[in-house]
Write a protein that holds these residues in place. Structure first.
Motif, PDB file in Angstrom:
ATOM      1  N   UNK A 226       0.811  -1.206   0.000  1.00 46.27           N
ATOM      2  CA  UNK A 226       0.000   0.000   0.000  1.00 46.27           C
ATOM      3  C   UNK A 226       0.850   1.264   0.000  1.00 46.27           C
ATOM      4  N   UNK A 227       0.261   2.322  -0.546  1.00 45.09           N
ATOM      5  CA  UNK A 227       0.863   3.650  -0.501  1.00 45.09           C
ATOM      6  C   UNK A 227      -0.068   4.542   0.314  1.00 45.09           C
ATOM      7  N   UNK A 228       0.530   5.455   1.095  1.00 45.53           N
ATOM      8  CA  UNK A 228      -0.212   6.311   2.017  1.00 45.53           C
ATOM      9  C   UNK A 228       0.192   7.761   1.756  1.00 45.53           C
ATOM     10  N   UNK A 229      -0.771   8.683   1.908  1.00 45.12           N
ATOM     11  CA  UNK A 229      -0.436  10.084   1.682  1.00 45.12           C
ATOM     12  C   UNK A 229      -1.349  11.008   2.487  1.00 45.12           C
ATOM     13  N   UNK A 230      -0.888  12.258   2.601  1.00 40.94           N
ATOM     14  CA  UNK A 230      -1.691  13.301   3.238  1.00 40.94           C
ATOM     15  C   UNK A 230      -2.244  14.237   2.177  1.00 40.94           C
ATOM     16  N   UNK A 231      -3.498  14.619   2.335  1.00 40.23           N
ATOM     17  CA  UNK A 231      -4.101  15.659   1.510  1.00 40.23           C
ATOM     18  C   UNK A 231      -4.171  16.931   2.345  1.00 40.23           C
ATOM     19  N   UNK A 232      -3.281  17.851   2.058  1.00 41.06           N
ATOM     20  CA  UNK A 232      -3.129  19.037   2.870  1.00 41.06           C
ATOM     21  C   UNK A 232      -4.356  19.945   2.830  1.00 41.06           C
ATOM     22  N   UNK A 235      -7.571  17.994   4.207  1.00 39.34           N
ATOM     23  CA  UNK A 235      -7.429  17.552   5.587  1.00 39.34           C
ATOM     24  C   UNK A 235      -7.589  16.063   5.799  1.00 39.34           C
ATOM     25  N   UNK A 236      -7.096  15.258   4.839  1.00 39.80           N
ATOM     26  CA  UNK A 236      -7.296  13.818   4.905  1.00 39.80           C
ATOM     27  C   UNK A 236      -5.979  13.046   4.903  1.00 39.80           C
ATOM     28  N   UNK A 237      -6.077  11.798   5.371  1.00 39.11           N
ATOM     29  CA  UNK A 237      -5.004  10.814   5.231  1.00 39.11           C
ATOM     30  C   UNK A 237      -5.611   9.616   4.515  1.00 39.11           C
ATOM     31  N   UNK A 238      -4.956   9.166   3.436  1.00 40.51           N
ATOM     32  CA  UNK A 238      -5.552   8.156   2.571  1.00 40.51           C
ATOM     33  C   UNK A 238      -4.571   7.042   2.242  1.00 40.51           C
ATOM     34  N   UNK A 239      -5.112   5.965   1.681  1.00 41.95           N
ATOM     35  CA  UNK A 239      -4.277   4.857   1.225  1.00 41.95           C
ATOM     36  C   UNK A 239      -4.852   4.261  -0.047  1.00 41.95           C
ATOM     37  N   UNK A 248     -10.260   5.093  -6.305  1.00 42.51           N
ATOM     38  CA  UNK A 248     -11.136   5.265  -5.137  1.00 42.51           C
ATOM     39  C   UNK A 248     -10.346   4.914  -3.881  1.00 42.51           C
ATOM     40  N   UNK A 249      -9.408   5.774  -3.478  1.00 42.30           N
ATOM     41  CA  UNK A 249      -8.582   5.465  -2.311  1.00 42.30           C
ATOM     42  C   UNK A 249      -9.403   5.417  -1.027  1.00 42.30           C
ATOM     43  N   UNK A 250      -8.849   4.739  -0.049  1.00 43.70           N
ATOM     44  CA  UNK A 250      -9.485   4.635   1.263  1.00 43.70           C
ATOM     45  C   UNK A 250      -9.123   5.842   2.111  1.00 43.70           C
ATOM     46  N   UNK A 251     -10.116   6.500   2.665  1.00 46.53           N
ATOM     47  CA  UNK A 251      -9.872   7.594   3.599  1.00 46.53           C
ATOM     48  C   UNK A 251      -9.677   6.986   4.986  1.00 46.53           C
ATOM     49  N   UNK A 252      -8.453   7.049   5.484  1.00 46.73           N
ATOM     50  CA  UNK A 252      -8.146   6.487   6.803  1.00 46.73           C
ATOM     51  C   UNK A 252      -8.600   7.402   7.921  1.00 46.73           C
ATOM     52  N   UNK A 283      -3.541   2.499  13.063  1.00 44.21           N
ATOM     53  CA  UNK A 283      -3.133   1.153  12.665  1.00 44.21           C
ATOM     54  C   UNK A 283      -3.030   1.082  11.150  1.00 44.21           C
ATOM     55  N   UNK A 284      -2.059   0.340  10.659  1.00 41.23           N
ATOM     56  CA  UNK A 284      -1.798   0.302   9.233  1.00 41.23           C
ATOM     57  C   UNK A 284      -2.989  -0.238   8.451  1.00 41.23           C
ATOM     58  N   UNK A 285      -3.807  -1.044   9.104  1.00 41.55           N
ATOM     59  CA  UNK A 285      -4.992  -1.560   8.446  1.00 41.55           C
ATOM     60  C   UNK A 285      -6.205  -0.670   8.581  1.00 41.55           C
ATOM     61  N   UNK A 286      -6.036   0.480   9.268  1.00 42.31           N
ATOM     62  CA  UNK A 286      -7.147   1.395   9.471  1.00 42.31           C
ATOM     63  C   UNK A 286      -7.503   1.524  10.939  1.00 42.31           C
ATOM     64  N   UNK A 287      -8.165   2.599  11.269  1.00 41.80           N
ATOM     65  CA  UNK A 287      -8.518   2.864  12.671  1.00 41.80           C
ATOM     66  C   UNK A 287      -9.936   3.402  12.772  1.00 41.80           C
ATOM     67  N   UNK A 288     -10.774   3.019  11.816  1.00 41.81           N
ATOM     68  CA  UNK A 288     -12.186   3.415  11.807  1.00 41.81           C
ATOM     69  C   UNK A 288     -12.368   4.919  11.907  1.00 41.81           C
TER      70      UNK A 288
END
Length: 372
Positions: A226-232, A235-239, A248-252, A283-288
């Motif tokens: 997986x790749x992870x990034x911040x949307x400045x 205001x999001x963190x995605x994967x 359709x990235x996942x919004x963590x 958590x790398x798998x997500x934190x709800x």
């Protein structure tokens, strides 16, 4: 767009305040470790002991100059006099960084380079993020128009000042990361909703967009699948899976004020929020959507780096480097270094923490190393 506030580095964003002296335009090392003492101690080339020949005297003088250069540096300073150092990366032998103001990609041995780093590339257009693998250094050139950004590559042993263009025509590319097969980078975009996360092979071929329509992506990190990034801006963190996520990235997690740097270890993702003065983990798998708050009240946290046992980040505004345990800081994070000069990029290896001090002027930046 985010450039009045910051530019990013190595998947770990680095802030460049437009009003800061020396900040706004466009460092790692002599790979031959010139700091090593090469004198023959009076032994001739034949191995017999006697008077040194002319070559020996020259070597001795060079060694004396090298020792003097190392001795003149304050403790922990690898290199002085850099032109706005920002993004930084480290491998087993060298530190690499981008001189944002000077338009250079630099290299210095982790043991020191006598305050004389190697210039791997010059004439770069506002280099920002830096990443390294076993053979090459990669970086983003932010550019100035929104259509002249580039992603570049140079062998770690040098490329005769002629780096390879991996991607061109980019819209303010920022953070960059690599794995064994691919390069990943973010295009911040020219509006607040046209950013992209891009993947290509290490030679620039097979380029593809993993995610489009992003809100000002800055920091990026990759781990396993997986790749992870911040949307400045949003205001999001995605994967997204490195093989793609159908755009359709996942919004963590979301709802953050100015998320910037991002880092990952085997179990968790960590990021900073510059505007909110906070550091989070998930958590790398997500934190709800409910990340752990590691630290608050920070002075402009920027880049971040993590091991299994510790998390380090730069506080750009407070002129500090901080550390914390990955599962929380208890009463608060530990002050790792104070009285820095606009600390920006940060990287770690098994033994040390490395960071760039952007500096208050055009050529007073530093690269710092300190044991963990």
């Amino acid at each position: 767009m985010s450039f009045l506030r910051c530019f990013s580095a190595v998947g770990l964003s680095a802030c460049c305040l437009a009003a800061w002296p020396g900040c706004g335009s466009s460092g790692a090392s002599a790979g031959d470790a010139a700091a090593a003492d090469g004198g023959r101690d009076g032994t001739s080339d034949t191995g017999t002991t006697g008077d040194a020949d002319a070559g020996d005297l020259t070597d001795a003088a060079d060694d004396s100059d090298a020792d003097a250069a190392e001795a003149s540096l304050p403790a922990g300073v690898l290199v002085n006099g850099q032109a706005g150092p920002g993004g930084i990366a480290v491998d087993g032998a060298n530190v690499y960084w981008a001189n944002h103001v000077g338009g250079e990609i630099m290299k210095c041995a982790i043991a020191g380079c006598n305050d004389s780093p190697t210039i791997l590339a010059s004439g770069q257009l506002y280099p920002s993020g830096v990443a390294v693998d076993a053979t090459s250094v990669y970086w983003t050139n932010q550019g100035v128009t929104g259509t002249d950004g580039q992603v570049m590559k140079c062998a770690i042993d040098g490329c005769s000042g002629a780096p390879t263009v991996i991607a061109s025509g980019q819209a303010f590319p920022q953070g960059i990361a690599v794995d064994e097969a691919s390069v990943y980078f973010v295009d911040n975009g020219v509006t607040t909703v046209d950013g992209q996360v891009v993947k290509c092979d290490l030679d620039g071929s097979h380029a593809g967009v993993l995610a489009s329509g992003q809100g000002g992506p800055l920091g990026i990190a990759v781990y396993l699948s997986n790749v992870y990034w911040t949307n400045n801006d949003s205001g999001e963190v995605l994967s997204c899976a490195i093989g793609g996520c159908n755009d359709a990235p996942t919004v963590l997690a979301s709802g953050f004020d100015d998320p910037l740097g991002i880092a990952v270890n085997a179990t968790e993702i960590f990021w900073t929020t510059h505007g909110g003065g906070q550091v989070f983990g998930c958590a790398i798998g997500g934190c709800s959507g409910n990340p752990t708050l590691l630290a608050s009240g920070q002075g402009g946290p920027q880049n971040i780096a993590a091991t299994a046992a510790r998390v380090f980040w730069t506080n750009h505004d407070a002129m500090e480097v901080m550390e914390c345990a990955p599962n929380g800081c208890g009463a608060g994070p530990t002050l790792f270094a104070s009285s820095q000069s606009v600390p920006t990029g940060i990287a770690i290896d098994a033994a040390n923490v490395y960071w760039t001090n952007y500096g208050a002027g055009a050529t007073d930046g530093q690269v710092i190393v300190r044991p963990q």
